[in-house]
Write an enzyme that holds these catalytic residues in place. Structure first.
Site, mmCIF file in Angstrom:
data_model
loop_
_atom_site.group_PDB
_atom_site.id
_atom_site.type_symbol
_atom_site.label_atom_id
_atom_site.label_comp_id
_atom_site.label_asym_id
_atom_site.label_seq_id
_atom_site.Cartn_x
_atom_site.Cartn_y
_atom_site.Cartn_z
ATOM 1 N N ASP A 164 17.798 -0.775 11.137
ATOM 2 C CA ASP A 164 17.003 0.310 11.752
ATOM 3 C C ASP A 164 17.831 1.346 12.512
ATOM 4 O O ASP A 164 17.339 1.978 13.442
ATOM 5 C CB ASP A 164 15.940 -0.269 12.710
ATOM 6 C CG ASP A 164 14.909 -1.102 11.960
ATOM 7 O OD1 ASP A 164 14.754 -0.911 10.743
ATOM 8 O OD2 ASP A 164 14.268 -1.938 12.601
ATOM 9 N N SER A 218 0.837 -1.211 0.000
ATOM 10 C CA SER A 218 0.000 0.000 0.000
ATOM 11 C C SER A 218 0.872 1.261 0.000
ATOM 12 O O SER A 218 0.511 2.266 -0.619
ATOM 13 C CB SER A 218 -0.983 0.003 1.174
ATOM 14 O OG SER A 218 -0.321 0.125 2.401
ATOM 15 N N HIS A 265 9.718 2.510 8.902
ATOM 16 C CA HIS A 265 9.528 1.552 9.997
ATOM 17 C C HIS A 265 8.300 1.971 10.795
ATOM 18 O O HIS A 265 8.153 3.153 11.125
ATOM 19 C CB HIS A 265 10.769 1.518 10.895
ATOM 20 C CG HIS A 265 10.677 0.470 11.949
ATOM 21 N ND1 HIS A 265 10.979 -0.851 11.712
ATOM 22 C CD2 HIS A 265 10.259 0.530 13.232
ATOM 23 C CE1 HIS A 265 10.758 -1.551 12.815
ATOM 24 N NE2 HIS A 265 10.326 -0.743 13.752
HETATM 25 C C1 GRF Z 1 4.390 -0.798 6.743
HETATM 26 O O1 GRF Z 1 3.728 -0.648 7.975
HETATM 27 C C2 GRF Z 1 5.844 -0.495 6.882
HETATM 28 O O2 GRF Z 1 6.152 0.432 7.853
HETATM 29 C C3 GRF Z 1 6.394 -1.828 7.294
HETATM 30 O O3 GRF Z 1 5.650 -2.758 6.572
HETATM 31 C C4 GRF Z 1 4.366 -2.238 6.294
HETATM 32 C C5 GRF Z 1 4.145 -2.380 4.820
HETATM 33 O O4 GRF Z 1 2.822 -2.103 4.469
HETATM 34 N N1 GRF Z 1 7.801 -1.855 7.163
HETATM 35 P P1 GRF Z 1 2.393 -2.065 2.947
HETATM 36 O O5 GRF Z 1 2.882 -3.346 2.302
HETATM 37 O O6 GRF Z 1 3.026 -0.851 2.328
HETATM 38 O O7 GRF Z 1 0.901 -1.978 2.959
#
Ligand code: GRF
Length: 187
Positions: A144, A13, A103
């Protein structure tokens, strides 16, 4: 034109928001979406935007020849958006201060190896924190721990579950990640 490659392992997303933001941008373009999972939904999202997709396995990712794939697309920056593998050192050295990660917590809290997705939100709930948020940072050789570019916070309520917290975090990510990328790569 500044060319981005997005790395994602799952739904994508965030990748979609980034592709949407830059699809007709005169200065920034998304050249490719790369994934370590051949069935990751992010690949479907990329196809809708007409963005090249590349799937790779662990051996390919660890091999310096991987750089050729990025060079073919003249990639300037790597954007990690829900990408779960550690980036090999040769790739970090090939893109110094040119790899951004998002993150889903306020680093340095709830970061490090194995801390991703719902595990992060569960850790926040378990620790009784009354706030969480997002961190957009540069990637260096330590998980991180690269320079923080931006953080945004949200409240953690007593009634929050992993799912409701994840929704709040995603909303923050979608709102800020494309903008922070733009500001950073154009600075
Ligand atoms: C996000 O919450 C990002 O911070 C984490 O993984 C999730 C990915 O979500 N590292 P999406 O695949 O972009 O919906």
């Amino acid at each position: 034109m500044i060319r981005l490659a997005i790395f994602a392992s799952g739904s994508g997303s965030n990748a979609e928001k980034i592709m949407e933001t830059f699809q007709s941008d005169p200065q920034i373009s998304v050249e490719a979406v790369l994934s370590n999972k051949s069935d990751a939904f992010v690949l479907e999202r990329a196809k809708i935007f007409g963005v090249t997709t590349i799937v790779f396995n662990r051996d390919e990712f660890k091999d310096k020849a991987f750089l050729n794939k990025l060079e073919e697309h003249n990639v300037d920056y790597l954007i990690l958006a829900g990408f779960l593998w550690k980036v090999p050192d040769f790739l970090i050295q090939a893109f110094p201060d040119r790899i951004l990660n998002i993150h889903p917590s306020l680093l340095p809290k709830h970061g490090g190896k194995g801390m991703y997705g719902s595990r992060v939100h569960q850790a926040v709930l378990d620790s009784g924190d009354n706030e969480s948020g997002i961190t957009i940072h540069l990637v260096n050789e330590q998980y991180d721990e690269g320079r923080v570019l931006f953080q945004a916070k949200c409240e953690v309520e007593k009634t929050d579950s992993v799912e409701t917290l994840a929704q709040k975090i995603h909303a923050l990510e979608h709102k800020h990640f494309p903008r922070v990328i733009k500001e950073f790569v154009l600075s």
